[in-house]
Design a protein around this motif. Sequence first.
Motif, mmCIF file in Angstrom:
data_model
loop_
_atom_site.group_PDB
_atom_site.id
_atom_site.type_symbol
_atom_site.label_atom_id
_atom_site.label_comp_id
_atom_site.label_asym_id
_atom_site.label_seq_id
_atom_site.Cartn_x
_atom_site.Cartn_y
_atom_site.Cartn_z
ATOM 1 N N ARG A 68 179.779 24.861 17.562
ATOM 2 C CA ARG A 68 179.742 26.307 17.563
ATOM 3 C C ARG A 68 181.120 26.997 17.964
ATOM 4 N N ARG A 69 181.633 27.930 17.124
ATOM 5 C CA ARG A 69 182.800 28.609 17.514
ATOM 6 C C ARG A 69 182.609 29.654 18.478
ATOM 7 N N PHE A 70 183.234 29.978 19.467
ATOM 8 C CA PHE A 70 183.091 30.919 20.203
ATOM 9 C C PHE A 70 184.462 31.723 20.297
ATOM 10 N N THR A 71 184.391 33.061 20.628
ATOM 11 C CA THR A 71 185.504 33.881 20.766
ATOM 12 C C THR A 71 185.248 34.986 21.822
ATOM 13 N N ALA A 72 186.396 35.413 22.517
ATOM 14 C CA ALA A 72 186.267 36.269 23.600
ATOM 15 C C ALA A 72 187.467 36.898 23.774
ATOM 16 N N ARG A 73 187.575 38.088 24.688
ATOM 17 C CA ARG A 73 188.820 38.909 24.907
ATOM 18 C C ARG A 73 188.628 39.062 26.537
ATOM 19 N N ILE A 74 189.959 38.504 27.128
ATOM 20 C CA ILE A 74 189.823 38.802 28.690
ATOM 21 C C ILE A 74 190.911 39.785 29.073
ATOM 22 N N GLY A 75 190.590 40.636 29.893
ATOM 23 C CA GLY A 75 191.418 41.702 30.380
ATOM 24 C C GLY A 75 192.376 40.836 31.243
ATOM 25 N N PRO A 95 194.977 42.233 33.811
ATOM 26 C CA PRO A 95 195.873 43.462 34.382
ATOM 27 C C PRO A 95 197.256 43.317 34.504
ATOM 28 N N ARG A 96 197.919 42.117 35.063
ATOM 29 C CA ARG A 96 199.434 42.111 35.241
ATOM 30 C C ARG A 96 199.871 40.540 34.707
ATOM 31 N N PRO A 97 201.036 40.738 34.412
ATOM 32 C CA PRO A 97 201.587 39.148 33.980
ATOM 33 C C PRO A 97 201.386 38.278 35.144
ATOM 34 N N GLY A 98 201.469 37.240 34.733
ATOM 35 C CA GLY A 98 201.439 36.088 35.772
ATOM 36 C C GLY A 98 200.451 34.938 35.312
ATOM 37 N N ARG A 99 199.950 34.170 36.332
ATOM 38 C CA ARG A 99 199.132 33.143 35.992
ATOM 39 C C ARG A 99 197.722 33.469 35.851
ATOM 40 N N VAL A 100 197.084 32.829 34.657
ATOM 41 C CA VAL A 100 195.468 33.225 34.499
ATOM 42 C C VAL A 100 194.824 32.078 34.293
ATOM 43 N N GLN A 101 193.664 31.888 34.949
ATOM 44 C CA GLN A 101 192.707 30.673 34.833
ATOM 45 C C GLN A 101 191.618 30.841 33.927
ATOM 46 N N VAL A 102 191.537 30.308 32.657
ATOM 47 C CA VAL A 102 190.403 30.894 31.856
ATOM 48 C C VAL A 102 189.284 29.547 31.825
ATOM 49 N N MET A 103 188.068 30.052 31.859
ATOM 50 C CA MET A 103 187.215 28.832 31.923
ATOM 51 C C MET A 103 186.003 29.425 30.933
ATOM 52 N N ALA A 104 185.381 28.544 30.113
ATOM 53 C CA ALA A 104 184.251 28.448 29.223
ATOM 54 C C ALA A 104 183.176 27.689 29.882
ATOM 55 N N ARG A 105 182.073 28.090 29.706
ATOM 56 C CA ARG A 105 180.863 27.184 30.025
ATOM 57 C C ARG A 105 179.642 27.777 29.192
ATOM 58 N N VAL A 138 177.683 30.940 25.346
ATOM 59 C CA VAL A 138 178.761 30.487 25.924
ATOM 60 C C VAL A 138 179.338 31.789 26.907
ATOM 61 N N GLU A 139 179.863 31.563 28.147
ATOM 62 C CA GLU A 139 180.410 32.781 28.778
ATOM 63 C C GLU A 139 181.798 32.380 29.390
ATOM 64 N N ILE A 140 182.677 33.357 29.544
ATOM 65 C CA ILE A 140 183.884 32.951 29.852
ATOM 66 C C ILE A 140 184.377 33.843 31.035
ATOM 67 N N SER A 141 185.099 33.138 32.035
ATOM 68 C CA SER A 141 185.715 33.585 33.120
ATOM 69 C C SER A 141 187.136 33.824 32.904
ATOM 70 N N GLY A 142 187.841 34.815 33.455
ATOM 71 C CA GLY A 142 189.180 34.904 33.490
ATOM 72 C C GLY A 142 189.556 35.102 35.060
ATOM 73 N N ASN A 143 188.882 34.852 35.972
ATOM 74 C CA ASN A 143 188.879 34.706 37.163
ATOM 75 C C ASN A 143 188.481 33.718 38.292
ATOM 76 N N GLY A 144 188.651 32.529 37.470
ATOM 77 C CA GLY A 144 188.302 31.440 38.240
ATOM 78 C C GLY A 144 187.016 31.090 38.462
#
Lengths: 411, 133
Positions: free
Chosen positions: A359-366, A368-378, A334-340
């Motif tokens: 299957r459970r997955f966990t990740a940590r997304i950096g 950089p600044r407050p605001g809107r974040v789009q998170v994706m898993a594939r 499973v891969e995670i994206s925090g930048n669309g």
Amino acid sequence: MDRLDFDMARALTRRRLLAAGVAGSGAMLAAKALAADVDLRLPGGPSRRAMTSDFPQKGAMILQRVRPALLETPMEVFQQSLYTPNDRFFVRWHWGDLPTSIDVETYRIRVGGHVSHPLSISLAQLLRMPRIELAAVNQCSGNSRGLFQPRVPGAQWGHGAMGNAKWMGVSLRHLLDLAGVRGGAVAVRVGAMDKPLVAGAPDFEKSLGVDHARDGEVMLAFAMNGEQLPLLNGFPVRLVVPGWYSTYWMKMVDTIEVLPAPDDRYWMAKAYKIPSTPHAHVVPGTKDFPSEPINRMNPRSWITSITDGATYGYDPVLPVEGIAMGGDVGVTRVEISGNGGRTWEAAALGREDDRYGFRRFTARIGVPRPGRVQVMARCTNARGETQPMAANWNPGGYMRNCVEPITVRLS
Amino acid sequence: MRAPSFGVIALVLIGATLAVLVAVSGRERAAVPVAAVSAAPDATSVAGGGITLTSTAMELPDDAAVFPEGPNVDLVNQRCLACHSTTMVLSQPKMTAQQWQAAVEKMRDAYHAPVAEGEVAPIVAYLAGRQGS
């Protein structure tokens, strides 16, 4: 009966209740909505659904339809537990006439058709047979149908027409071997105790190819997460078809019929058909295309620790958690994206009990600044299939498995 | 098969009594779950290999809701609610009259909904009209 209307249906419902020994004012419960409701965020709406706890052996569920029951599991349940509790497991029935009582002493499962020794098996006998147990996701063919664009008619599910459980039972192969499948058998049709409310309507039944039915994993399950099944999930016995959509997971199974020819009845020949194309995708609006019965599931993943559209306190690291499934094979990554979707990083995977389970997955997304974040898993499965970014479309609203972005605000 | 045992009848009666008591006491349903299913001590069971299956009976909630007012609503109530409650229809996305017609014809042809030829148009008019399409 050549005419059946609302009053007759009500009378029939009442007869079933009387047959179960219920009399008086306690019988007619209105499915009263709880004060809380839920927004499934379906494009164009209607999107809000009532929550209900009025169904027997069921906790708080999203009410999609009272009769026959369609109950959806809220997403927070998947965050709370890798195995979906029986009282939160989704419910889907096709016909309104289902038994309201099951007597375990008289219940029988008939095995017949193209076999040498037709059988009638009691539950006591079934409990004495060799057992198998495995974890598997049970997912409705139309899970997430409400997110199709353009929208399509049918049960307007969010993502909660699915659940993961440990199933225990007897392999269908064992029963078929006891009955002795005769040469030339091609399919095994499974029937159940729910019946149409209108005369002449097609009884709900589904078939598997005979080799699939005899693969040793397809089972008649009498336990779910270590307990007997809730009635609405198919007590006392349901078919478990690991890796395949829930339409094949017949509830309240009472007949197993070996066929010497393909099953040409309604529920195999006409219903639950998908385009014979990659991702079961056709251009929206297409009506004529080669089709086949829906079959194996595809890889999917859902971020469950944060809610689409919600706001959270800002922190430079956003921890995310979710669940993934491989379909009819295991989860490879499973891969995670925090930048669309521009860049992807591997998530950490939890244990795999069985390749058919969540299957459970966990990740940590950096961040950089407050605001809107789009998170994706594939998710990528053991066959090398990866969830696509683009949603598929077909008129049945089946087999959605695209990446499901979650957008949150951190402030 | 569907004739219930004494134990099943007994536990359903207990459940129904509890439901009535709850209703009589006027307490909030949310606070006191309705005992729609219960396992009476004398319910029959079968056991083997550490698993016990116990006879179970349930009361399914009934949905008395009818469709919102509108032209031909009586016909829609008569023909559609035989098989399913309103919630299914009211949660559908906005569809054209043509799409609603296909849905009604599927209900009639595939699922034997008791809809006569002349009734399709007024039912479709209600369903499409309700959505303003």
